[in-house]
Motif scaffolding. Sequence first.
Motif, PDB file in Angstrom:
ATOM      1  N   ARG A 352      54.313  42.780  32.294  1.00 22.10           N
ATOM      2  CA  ARG A 352      55.373  43.038  33.229  1.00 22.10           C
ATOM      3  C   ARG A 352      55.022  44.172  34.149  1.00 22.10           C
ATOM      4  O   ARG A 352      55.838  44.148  35.228  1.00 22.10           O
ATOM      5  CB  ARG A 352      56.675  43.063  32.492  1.00 22.10           C
ATOM      6  N   PHE A 353      54.311  45.026  34.002  1.00 28.98           N
ATOM      7  CA  PHE A 353      54.004  46.016  34.572  1.00 28.98           C
ATOM      8  C   PHE A 353      53.360  45.411  35.932  1.00 28.98           C
ATOM      9  O   PHE A 353      53.253  46.046  37.117  1.00 28.98           O
ATOM     10  CB  PHE A 353      53.110  47.135  34.097  1.00 28.98           C
ATOM     11  N   TRP A 398      60.164  35.706  26.988  1.00 24.02           N
ATOM     12  CA  TRP A 398      59.702  34.635  28.206  1.00 24.02           C
ATOM     13  C   TRP A 398      59.328  35.471  29.073  1.00 24.02           C
ATOM     14  O   TRP A 398      58.475  35.149  30.061  1.00 24.02           O
ATOM     15  CB  TRP A 398      60.725  33.528  28.299  1.00 24.02           C
ATOM     16  N   SER A 399      59.810  36.629  29.658  1.00 24.06           N
ATOM     17  CA  SER A 399      59.487  37.355  30.996  1.00 24.06           C
ATOM     18  C   SER A 399      58.232  37.808  30.738  1.00 24.06           C
ATOM     19  O   SER A 399      57.422  37.942  31.890  1.00 24.06           O
ATOM     20  CB  SER A 399      60.464  38.226  31.622  1.00 24.06           C
ATOM     21  N   THR A 400      57.726  38.592  29.636  1.00 22.84           N
ATOM     22  CA  THR A 400      56.502  39.028  29.392  1.00 22.84           C
ATOM     23  C   THR A 400      55.266  37.782  29.355  1.00 22.84           C
ATOM     24  O   THR A 400      54.294  38.077  29.799  1.00 22.84           O
ATOM     25  CB  THR A 400      56.535  39.889  28.024  1.00 22.84           C
ATOM     26  N   MET A 401      55.658  36.885  28.666  1.00 20.02           N
ATOM     27  CA  MET A 401      54.667  35.783  28.411  1.00 20.02           C
ATOM     28  C   MET A 401      54.496  35.213  29.897  1.00 20.02           C
ATOM     29  O   MET A 401      53.191  34.820  30.328  1.00 20.02           O
ATOM     30  CB  MET A 401      55.371  34.466  27.632  1.00 20.02           C
ATOM     31  N   LEU A 402      55.446  34.917  30.807  1.00 19.17           N
ATOM     32  CA  LEU A 402      54.977  34.481  32.034  1.00 19.17           C
ATOM     33  C   LEU A 402      54.315  35.606  32.893  1.00 19.17           C
ATOM     34  O   LEU A 402      53.167  35.037  33.584  1.00 19.17           O
ATOM     35  CB  LEU A 402      56.401  34.230  32.943  1.00 19.17           C
ATOM     36  N   ALA A 403      54.402  36.667  32.845  1.00 13.19           N
ATOM     37  CA  ALA A 403      53.514  37.689  33.417  1.00 13.19           C
ATOM     38  C   ALA A 403      52.430  37.848  32.762  1.00 13.19           C
ATOM     39  O   ALA A 403      51.377  37.811  33.775  1.00 13.19           O
ATOM     40  CB  ALA A 403      54.369  39.375  33.405  1.00 13.19           C
ATOM     41  N   ILE A 405      50.799  35.321  31.880  1.00 10.45           N
ATOM     42  CA  ILE A 405      49.709  34.107  32.272  1.00 10.45           C
ATOM     43  C   ILE A 405      49.851  33.960  33.749  1.00 10.45           C
ATOM     44  O   ILE A 405      49.245  33.169  34.374  1.00 10.45           O
ATOM     45  CB  ILE A 405      50.351  32.791  31.765  1.00 10.45           C
ATOM     46  N   GLY A 406      50.437  35.026  34.460  1.00 13.45           N
ATOM     47  CA  GLY A 406      50.482  34.961  36.002  1.00 13.45           C
ATOM     48  C   GLY A 406      51.297  34.248  36.606  1.00 13.45           C
ATOM     49  O   GLY A 406      51.262  33.732  37.953  1.00 13.45           O
ATOM     50  N   ASP A 407      52.554  33.919  35.872  1.00 15.79           N
ATOM     51  CA  ASP A 407      53.795  33.045  36.819  1.00 15.79           C
ATOM     52  C   ASP A 407      54.789  33.986  36.559  1.00 15.79           C
ATOM     53  O   ASP A 407      55.925  33.906  36.043  1.00 15.79           O
ATOM     54  CB  ASP A 407      53.822  31.894  35.550  1.00 15.79           C
ATOM     55  N   CYS A 408      54.817  34.800  37.955  1.00 16.14           N
ATOM     56  CA  CYS A 408      55.693  35.850  38.078  1.00 16.14           C
ATOM     57  C   CYS A 408      56.727  35.449  38.980  1.00 16.14           C
ATOM     58  O   CYS A 408      57.516  36.577  39.261  1.00 16.14           O
ATOM     59  CB  CYS A 408      55.013  37.014  38.419  1.00 16.14           C
ATOM     60  N   GLY A 409      57.107  34.485  39.145  1.00 16.77           N
ATOM     61  CA  GLY A 409      58.193  33.871  40.208  1.00 16.77           C
ATOM     62  C   GLY A 409      58.228  34.884  41.422  1.00 16.77           C
ATOM     63  O   GLY A 409      57.191  34.953  41.979  1.00 16.77           O
ATOM     64  N   SER A 457      62.232  27.716  20.586  1.00 13.89           N
ATOM     65  CA  SER A 457      62.322  27.699  22.176  1.00 13.89           C
ATOM     66  C   SER A 457      62.788  26.018  22.723  1.00 13.89           C
ATOM     67  O   SER A 457      61.632  25.253  21.978  1.00 13.89           O
ATOM     68  CB  SER A 457      61.404  28.268  23.137  1.00 13.89           C
ATOM     69  N   PRO A 458      63.708  25.843  23.373  1.00 17.11           N
ATOM     70  CA  PRO A 458      63.799  24.628  24.018  1.00 17.11           C
ATOM     71  C   PRO A 458      62.553  24.008  24.639  1.00 17.11           C
ATOM     72  O   PRO A 458      62.377  22.738  24.461  1.00 17.11           O
ATOM     73  CB  PRO A 458      65.105  24.461  24.834  1.00 17.11           C
ATOM     74  N   GLY A 459      61.951  24.767  25.027  1.00 14.76           N
ATOM     75  CA  GLY A 459      60.741  24.301  25.972  1.00 14.76           C
ATOM     76  C   GLY A 459      59.419  24.934  25.435  1.00 14.76           C
ATOM     77  O   GLY A 459      59.407  25.424  24.301  1.00 14.76           O
ATOM     78  N   ASP A 460      58.205  24.503  26.046  1.00  6.63           N
ATOM     79  CA  ASP A 460      56.984  24.788  25.291  1.00  6.63           C
ATOM     80  C   ASP A 460      56.438  26.136  26.266  1.00  6.63           C
ATOM     81  O   ASP A 460      56.117  26.119  27.484  1.00  6.63           O
ATOM     82  CB  ASP A 460      56.057  23.576  25.873  1.00  6.63           C
ATOM     83  N   PRO A 461      56.343  27.116  25.460  1.00  6.05           N
ATOM     84  CA  PRO A 461      55.909  28.407  25.957  1.00  6.05           C
ATOM     85  C   PRO A 461      54.639  28.359  26.723  1.00  6.05           C
ATOM     86  O   PRO A 461      54.260  29.531  27.467  1.00  6.05           O
ATOM     87  CB  PRO A 461      55.954  29.558  24.805  1.00  6.05           C
ATOM     88  N   ARG A 462      53.813  27.400  26.522  1.00  8.84           N
ATOM     89  CA  ARG A 462      52.525  27.450  27.083  1.00  8.84           C
ATOM     90  C   ARG A 462      52.279  26.815  28.492  1.00  8.84           C
ATOM     91  O   ARG A 462      51.363  26.689  29.174  1.00  8.84           O
ATOM     92  CB  ARG A 462      51.524  26.720  25.982  1.00  8.84           C
ATOM     93  N   GLU A 463      53.822  26.434  28.735  1.00 10.73           N
ATOM     94  CA  GLU A 463      53.659  25.652  30.167  1.00 10.73           C
ATOM     95  C   GLU A 463      54.118  26.677  31.341  1.00 10.73           C
ATOM     96  O   GLU A 463      54.902  27.584  31.028  1.00 10.73           O
ATOM     97  CB  GLU A 463      54.641  24.428  30.096  1.00 10.73           C
ATOM     98  N   ARG A 464      53.382  26.359  32.423  1.00 14.27           N
ATOM     99  CA  ARG A 464      54.000  27.372  33.608  1.00 14.27           C
ATOM    100  C   ARG A 464      55.241  26.782  33.974  1.00 14.27           C
ATOM    101  O   ARG A 464      55.617  25.854  33.657  1.00 14.27           O
ATOM    102  CB  ARG A 464      52.937  27.108  34.540  1.00 14.27           C
ATOM    103  N   GLY A 465      56.116  28.122  34.443  1.00 11.71           N
ATOM    104  CA  GLY A 465      57.410  27.623  34.963  1.00 11.71           C
ATOM    105  C   GLY A 465      58.421  27.690  33.482  1.00 11.71           C
ATOM    106  O   GLY A 465      59.511  27.391  33.691  1.00 11.71           O
TER     107      GLY A 465
END
Length: 477
Positions: A352-353, A398-403, A405-409, A457-465
Motif C-alpha cells: 500500500r505504500f 483486500w486493500s493490500t492484495m490489490l496494491a 497486484i497493481g490494482d490501486c483504483g 471471501s465472497p469473491g476470488d482474491p486472484r481477480e483484478r477488481g
Amino acid sequence: MPSILIRSRGVIDHHGDLIGDSLLVEDEVVRGLGKAPGYVTEIRLDGYILPGFVDAHLHVKGLGTSLYGADLRWARSPEEVAERLAAVKGPLAVGRGWDQEAFENPKLPDRRLLDKYVPDRPAVAIRVCGHLAVLNTRALEEVEPWRLYPSHVDRESGILVEDAVYYAVNKLLDKLDNKELVKLGLESLHSAGVVGASSMACSDSEIKSLYSIARSSGLPVRIACYANKENYKSHLGLEAPRFKVVGVKLFSDGSFGARTAALRDDYEDDSGNRGRLLLTSRDIAEIGSYALKAGYRIAVHAIGDRALDEVIEAYNRISPGAKGRVEHASMAWDSQVEELASLGVYVVVQPRFRVSDWWLAQRLGGRVGLAYRFKTMLDRGVRLALSTDAPVEDHRPWSTMLAAIGDCGARRCGIGEDLSPRDAIRLYTIEAARASGGPVAALGRIEPGAPGELAWSPGDPRERGWKGPVRPLDLAR
Ligand SMILES: [Zn+2]
C-alpha cells in the motif's frame, strides 16, 4: 469439536491455487479436501475458502488507538486536522494519518493551532508515517519530551520526530485503557480475516496487555511480538497461549514523508539533507547477536538506501539467516537486492505504500525507480513477506492484495512493481507466517495438519477488481 465439511465455490491454498471445492476440518485442524467417513456437520459458504491472512508487520496497539481516535487521513489542511482531533472525546485528543502532501498548502500543523482547537486537554496529531507528530502545549508540558530527546523536539512548533514521537505518544496513551485499545486492534484484525500478525516495536504496555488478554479471554488473532530497543532484554521469550515475544525490532532511519529516511545522496527536494541514520551497523550487530544467541529474532526498519547499507553490513557480520528481517527496504539498488538474497533474511514490505507515497518522485527524483521493487526482489531470490504496517495503512487484506497486484483504483499505484496474484497470496499467508515466527509460524496454509484458522471471501482474491471483503471462518466460536 466434531469434524466439519465446508462446501464452497472453491478452496484456494497458500500457493494461490484452486485445489477443490470442499474442505474437511476436524478438532480445529485441516484434515484434507473432500469428504471423509463420519463427518458430522456440513457448512455451505457462498464464496472461496482461503488460508487466513497473516500480516507480517503491524502495530496492534497503534491500530486500536487509531480506531479509537481521529482518522486524519486525506485531511486537506492543518485546520481540518485540528478540527477532526477536537472531535475525539475523552482525556486525550489523539489522531493519526495526516500527510502535508495532501494539503492545499503544504504547511505543517503546529502547537498553537492545536491549542486553539483543543485548549483544555492534551492533544497529539501523528503524521501518517508515525515518524513525526505535533503536540499541543498541554501535551508537551505533561510529557516534556525534550528532556530525553532534545534533538528530536522543536518546542516552539510542538513538532517531534522519531524516538521522541514513540516516547511521547506512549506516555500520553497512559491516560487511556491500553488493554481496551489492544482489544480493539485485535478484534478488527480478526473480523477482517487476519489470523496472525507480527506486532512490531511493542511498548511495555502493549506486551502486558497482550499477555494478560492471552491468559484471560484469549487472543482472537495469534501474535508474534517484537519488543523495542529499550525493553527487549526484559521481555524476550515471554509467552502465553497464541502469544510470544519472539524478537527485537530496531529503527535504523525514519521515513520519506518526514525526510528522515537515510539516503546515500541528498533529497531531491531538500538539498543538503540526507535524512537521519538512527543506528550504525555496529549497534545493529551488537543487539542482533545478543538476540540470536538467545534464540530470538531481529527485525530492522530501513527505508532509505543508506540505512539499508548499514543493515546489510550488520547482517553480514552476524548472519541471522531467516531469523533476520529487514522492514520496508523501500529503496534498493541491484547490488543491495543481491546481498539481501544471499543473506537469506526476510524482507517485509507494504504494497500500500505504493499508493500512499504517490509524491515519492519529488523526494527521490530519478531514484524513484529503486522504490518498492517487489518483483525484482522475488525474482532474484529474496525471501519476501507482505504486510500493512497498520495503522500506517488499512489493516484489511483486500486493500493490500490489490496494491500488490497493481490494482490501486482511483489513487493508482504510481510507483513500485506488481506481483502476480498467486505470489501475493503466498507472501501474504505462508511466507508472512514464517517471517513472523513463534505461534504465528504454523499459520497461513491450507494442507493436512494445518491449523483450521481460515478465512473466506465472497469473491476470488486472484481477480483484478476484487473488492473483498475477507471474513474469518470461525469454526470454534
Ligand atoms: Zn511499522
